[in-house]
Design an enzyme around this catalytic site. Structure first.
Site, mmCIF file in Angstrom:
data_model
loop_
_atom_site.group_PDB
_atom_site.id
_atom_site.type_symbol
_atom_site.label_atom_id
_atom_site.label_comp_id
_atom_site.label_asym_id
_atom_site.label_seq_id
_atom_site.Cartn_x
_atom_site.Cartn_y
_atom_site.Cartn_z
ATOM 1 C CG HIS A 1 81.982 64.891 76.315
ATOM 2 N ND1 HIS A 1 81.426 64.667 77.548
ATOM 3 C CD2 HIS A 1 80.955 65.225 75.521
ATOM 4 C CE1 HIS A 1 80.124 64.855 77.504
ATOM 5 N NE2 HIS A 1 79.820 65.192 76.284
ATOM 6 C CG HIS B 1 71.625 64.857 79.358
ATOM 7 N ND1 HIS B 1 71.751 66.206 79.624
ATOM 8 C CD2 HIS B 1 72.883 64.419 79.063
ATOM 9 C CE1 HIS B 1 73.020 66.561 79.484
ATOM 10 N NE2 HIS B 1 73.714 65.501 79.151
ATOM 11 C CD GLU C 1 76.338 66.191 76.458
ATOM 12 O OE1 GLU C 1 77.502 66.493 76.153
ATOM 13 O OE2 GLU C 1 76.041 65.534 77.473
ATOM 14 C CG ASP D 1 75.155 62.353 73.681
ATOM 15 O OD1 ASP D 1 74.837 63.484 74.052
ATOM 16 O OD2 ASP D 1 75.670 61.515 74.445
ATOM 17 C CG HIS E 1 77.766 65.209 82.296
ATOM 18 N ND1 HIS E 1 78.638 65.840 81.462
ATOM 19 C CD2 HIS E 1 76.884 64.587 81.507
ATOM 20 C CE1 HIS E 1 78.335 65.583 80.185
ATOM 21 N NE2 HIS E 1 77.265 64.825 80.209
ATOM 22 C CE1 TYR F 1 79.812 57.800 79.449
ATOM 23 C CE2 TYR F 1 79.403 58.307 81.752
ATOM 24 C CZ TYR F 1 79.046 58.390 80.415
ATOM 25 O OH TYR F 1 77.913 59.091 80.063
ATOM 26 C CG HIS G 1 76.565 57.025 76.431
ATOM 27 N ND1 HIS G 1 76.330 57.265 75.095
ATOM 28 C CD2 HIS G 1 76.411 58.219 77.062
ATOM 29 C CE1 HIS G 1 76.046 58.548 74.931
ATOM 30 N NE2 HIS G 1 76.086 59.144 76.119
ATOM 31 C CG ASP H 1 75.337 61.292 80.061
ATOM 32 O OD1 ASP H 1 75.467 60.396 79.204
ATOM 33 O OD2 ASP H 1 75.248 62.488 79.774
#
Length: 403
Positions: free
Chosen positions: A27, A81, A83, A85, A151, A196, A229, A170
């Site tokens: 990011h 999610h 996103e 990743d 997020h 984070y 993560h 996340d």
């Protein structure tokens, strides 16, 4: 030797993710400790895969799954999610488990459809779920919890009711690469969680507070939190949830954070004197040079600082490029409840302080006192003024600390 060995998190529940030892940017901020993309496999009468991994690591994830079951037997894929990743290996899993059904939030469905048109999304068997919906695997029940803006708008989480295990995506994550999988096996994991939060979730404090209330309403009191993560929380679950509430409420301590860059040392001299003045008032002080410290750690320092001083030399009639970049980054994360002081130096023409003021005004950040700029270099009277400013900033920090 068991290559790509999975790890049993709880009986019949496995970590099948990957560690990205070489990740150094995420990011747009530095990740010097690397990172991981966590996926989890739940074995029951039905088999569910919770999230996937970044596409280049799909083969490694599949090898881990293969150590437990034939991947073709996966019944459900939970996409918490969209996103990439987290989701960019879904199409690869569907190649080996073509009958698997995908579950996502309503906005998750929209995001997946837009990301993966070329990967055959139109042929995916996908069900939309909302908060409180449940999916029976046999002896275990998955409950879905929308975590809007934690997020992204599509974000959701999955709770294994019988095990009191929350797959939090996340939320509660950290960017660290380690061969260990649990919080009690890794040093400084709370600090990593803070970094984070400061760089990913900081703008969403209000949503975090609402989310925690939603967990209480649903009767969700996790005994283990498995994020997408970093390491899994099994020892400090209540501690990290309490810390999230503190961060979300913007709790601060008597502290002054001084952030700056410098060309020929003049702005640095001003910064040093401000630090000395604040220190003499008995508060905690931190000094961060923008080219010698990564911004992610600077943002963590900023979270519990009620007062922040930012300094820049003038370059080409404006802010120094690092200061402009950092203020843009800061504006995006928009920490609440801070008071700022701006300072800088210039030679044949000014502009840095004016540019910073304009940006702070557009972001609706509150200035603690009138900005200061010095031409060429600070002499003794200027240094004394900077020390006095530091002392005043410390007094403001004492009056505005709220924890």
């Amino acid at each position: 030797m068991d290559d790509y060995k999975p790890l049993e998190v709880k009986k019949g529940i496995y970590w099948v993710g990957v560690v990205d030892w070489n990740l150094r940017d995420f990011h747009g901020y530095e990740t010097p400790k690397g990172g991981s993309y966590n996926a989890y496999l739940v074995i029951d009468e039905k088999i569910a895969l919770i999230d996937t991994v970044k596409a280049p690591f799909a083969g490694e994830m599949i090898k881990r799954i293969s150590q437990i079951i034939d991947p073709s037997k996966i019944d459900y894929i939970i996409s918490n999610h969209v996103e990439m990743d987290h989701s960019s290996s879904i199409s690869r899993i569907l190649e080996v488990a073509p009958d698997a059904k995908v579950f996502a939030s309503s906005k998750g469905q929209t995001g997946l459809s837009e990301y993966y048109k070329e990967e055959g999304f139109d042929n995916w068997d996908l069900d939309v779920v909302k908060t409180g919906d449940e999916l029976s695997l046999g002896e275990r029940t998955l409950m879905f919890i929308e975590a809007t803006m934690l997020h992204w708008p599509d974000s959701m989480q999955t709770y294994v009711k019988e095990d009191k295990l929350l797959f939090s995506n996340d939320a509660f994550g950290q960017h660290i690469a380690t061969s260990k999988r649990f919080d009690d096996e890794v040093d400084d994991v709370m600090d990593d969680a803070g970094i984070y939060y400061a760089n990913i979730l900081l703008p969403f404090g209000g949503q975090v507070l609402k989310y925690v209330e939603k967990l209480k309403e649903l009767g969700v009191y996790p005994e283990m939190i498995a994020p997408a993560h970093g390491v899994i929380w099994r020892k400090d679950v209540s501690k990290v949830m309490t810390q999230y509430l503190r961060w979300a409420r913007g709790e601060t301590v008597p502290k002054v954070l001084v952030i700056y860059d410098t060309m020929w040392g003049s702005t640095e001299k001003m910064a040093m004197e401000i630090v000395e003045g604040a220190r003499s008032a008995g508060v905690e002080v931190r000094l961060r040079h923008l080219r010698k410290n990564d911004w992610s750690m600077t943002m963590k320092e900023l979270m519990d600082s009620p007062v922040v001083a930012i300094g820049s030399p003038t370059m080409n009639n404006g802010m120094f490029f690092t200061t402009a970049g950092f203020l843009t980054y800061l504006k995006g994360l928009h920490p609440k409840g801070k008071k700022y002081f701006l300072f800088g130096s210039y030679g044949w023409g000014g502009g840095a302080v004016k540019g910073m003021e304009k940006m702070m005004e557009s972001a609706r950040f509150e200035l603690a006192m009138e900005s200061v700029q010095i031409k060429f270099r600070p002499y003794e009277d200027d240094k004394k003024s900077c020390r006095e400013i530091g002392f005043k900033l410390a007094e403001i920090a004492k009056g505005n600390a709220n924890s």
